[in-house]
Design a protein around this motif. Structure first.
Motif, short mmCIF file in Angstrom:
data_model
loop_
_atom_site.label_atom_id
_atom_site.label_comp_id
_atom_site.label_asym_id
_atom_site.label_seq_id
_atom_site.Cartn_x
_atom_site.Cartn_y
_atom_site.Cartn_z
N ILE A 275 0.83 -1.16 -0.10
CA ILE A 275 0.00 -0.05 -0.01
C ILE A 275 0.83 1.42 -0.17
CG2 ILE A 275 -1.77 1.55 1.45
CD1 ILE A 275 -2.79 -1.26 2.34
N SER A 276 1.97 1.47 0.68
CA SER A 276 2.82 2.51 0.92
C SER A 276 3.50 2.53 -0.46
CB SER A 276 3.76 2.23 1.88
OG SER A 276 3.14 2.35 3.21
N LYS A 279 1.17 4.19 -3.18
CA LYS A 279 0.92 5.60 -2.73
C LYS A 279 1.96 6.31 -3.38
CE LYS A 279 -2.23 5.04 1.28
NZ LYS A 279 -2.43 5.34 2.55
N TYR A 280 3.22 5.91 -3.08
CA TYR A 280 4.55 6.55 -3.53
C TYR A 280 4.60 6.45 -5.10
CZ TYR A 280 9.45 7.81 -4.07
OH TYR A 280 10.56 8.30 -4.30
N ARG A 282 2.24 6.36 -7.29
CA ARG A 282 1.37 7.49 -7.69
C ARG A 282 1.61 8.86 -7.54
NH1 ARG A 282 -4.12 6.40 -9.44
NH2 ARG A 282 -5.31 8.30 -9.77
N SER A 283 2.19 9.12 -6.39
CA SER A 283 2.77 10.30 -6.07
C SER A 283 3.73 10.98 -6.85
CB SER A 283 3.25 10.44 -4.47
OG SER A 283 4.28 9.97 -4.43
N ALA A 308 -4.28 -2.05 -2.67
CA ALA A 308 -3.14 -1.20 -3.34
C ALA A 308 -3.22 -1.06 -5.01
CB ALA A 308 -1.62 -2.00 -3.18
N ILE A 311 -5.15 2.03 -5.94
CA ILE A 311 -4.20 3.14 -5.84
C ILE A 311 -3.31 3.54 -7.06
CG2 ILE A 311 -2.53 4.35 -4.24
CD1 ILE A 311 -3.47 2.66 -1.93
N ASP A 313 -1.69 4.11 -10.45
CA ASP A 313 -2.16 4.83 -11.67
C ASP A 313 -1.81 3.65 -12.95
OD1 ASP A 313 -2.87 6.52 -13.78
OD2 ASP A 313 -1.40 8.10 -13.23
N PHE A 370 7.33 6.58 5.12
CA PHE A 370 5.96 6.29 5.62
C PHE A 370 5.71 5.90 6.75
CE2 PHE A 370 6.17 6.16 1.02
CZ PHE A 370 4.68 6.92 0.54
#
Length: 373
Positions: A275-276, A279-280, A282-283, A308, A311, A313, A370
């Motif tokens: 999950i972390s 998120k990274y 995508r960021s 995940a 989340i 892209d 994170f």
């Protein structure tokens, strides 16, 4: 009367012979009369047998050399074929990662592209078979071994004469040497800076087998078949070039195969790390390009897990389906995708299914960011 009878009896009695028996001659001349004699007009000629015509290297016949080298090549390519068919990594004693890159590249297959860890749209639409290159090499080395043993009077191939076996062996080693030269050229250009010990060993074996076979024929005899060798070499180069050119051509959209889009449910549960990482990714604008029909894309999502994966892209390259009249999304075409999944991370393009630690390393992800202490 008595005297007359006695005289008649004596006249009719068997005649006694006292012939003198001659002793058996022990003369050397008479003893040789039972043996066949040949008379030569000149010096005794040398016996011209097939064995006297066979060439050798360091006291070992060329057929034995070819059989031994062919066996070595068969074992090497057999191991690589096993690795390909079982989708496992081959052990690279020299070269490490660069060796694996060569062995897993699109050039490791003929009549198609490598499907290791990725899906090819051309393979999906045209349904072309991909033949592992080591398998072709294994068959070639096996044939060399059989033909060489045939020349050593093992008679493994019934009905095949020695002359025919030698000619087929010459054609086989010619094709192997040509293919090896072709791949050595690719290794020095397309894969410049990489190392592939298996490729070099196979090339050396092929060249040695070729030169031994040529030596066995001799200069005078090889001149009679050099035209055949050139034809074989031309066919091999043309076949390989056509195979790799066809595999890289873009699909024209004229096939009759059509497939409507569908969604595959992700069943695995996401870990905190996944999950972390999602998120990274995508960021920083990282994107995963995939296709709904691609099994490796589905496996990549399963690695992240259902939480995940939502989340990420993710870009579906065939939102309207695949096949006749269905085109790849413009966003995917602009990237120049050759297989799925394809990751674009900070201007880096990663083709094929990736392990999560590999994605973290490529993106510069640090888990501690994170979970600050």
């Amino acid at each position: 009367m008595t005297s007359i009878s006695a005289a008649l009896a004596i006249s009719h009695s068997p005649t006694l012979s006292f012939a003198r028996t001659s002793p058996i001659s022990t003369s050397p001349f008479k003893r040789t009369l039972g043996c066949p004699l040949k008379c030569w007009a000149g010096p005794s000629p040398e016996v011209d047998t097939e064995d006297s015509k066979k060439t050798s290297l360091w006291g070992i016949s060329t057929s034995t050399w070819c059989a031994g080298l062919g066996t070595l090549g068969f074992l090497e390519t057999g191991y690589l074929t096993y690795s390909k068919l079982t989708d496992s990594e081959a052990f690279c004693p020299v070269g490490g990662g660069s060796c694996s890159d060569v062995l897993n590249s699109d050039y490791s297959f003929v009549f198609g592209t490598s499907q290791r860890n990725r899906c090819s749209y051309i393979r999906f639409l045209l349904i072309l078979p991909s033949v592992p290159l080591p398998l072709v090499g294994m068959l070639a080395y096996g044939l060399v071994t059989l033909l060489s043993l045939q020349q050593t009077r093992k008679h493994l191939l019934n009905g095949l004469g020695e002359a025919d076996a030698r000619l087929i062996l010459l054609g086989t080693t010619t094709s192997m040497a040509t293919a090896s030269a072709y791949f050595v050229y690719l290794l020095s250009t397309t894969f410049a800076g990489t190392s592939c010990s298996y490729c070099l060993i196979s090339a050396v074996l092929s060249f040695i087998l070729f030169f031994i076979t040529v030596k066995d024929f001799g200069l005078e005899e090889i001149q009679k078949v050099v035209g055949l060798q050139l034809v074989i070499a031309g066919i091999v180069v043309s076949a390989l070039t056509n195979s790799y050119t066809t595999a890289t051509q873009q699909f024209s959209g004229s096939n009759d195969i059509t497939l409507e889009p569908y969604e595959i449910k992700i069943t695995s549960k996401s870990t905190p790390f996944a999950i972390s990482l999602a998120k990274y990714l995508r960021s920083i604008g990282a994107k995963m390009y995939g296709a709904f029909w691609c099994s490796h894309c589905n496996e990549q999502k399963q690695m992240f897990g259902r939480e995940a994966a939502k989340i990420l892209d993710y870009v579906e390259c065939f939102p309207d389906g695949a096949g006749k009249g269905r085109k790849m999304a413009k966003e995917c075409s602009a990237v120049g995708i050759e297989g799925f999944p394809t990751w674009v991370i900070k201007d880096k393009v990663l083709s094929g299914e990736q392990e999560l630690p590999a994605l973290a390393e490529a993106s510069g992800f640090i888990l501690a960011d994170f979970y600050p202490s």
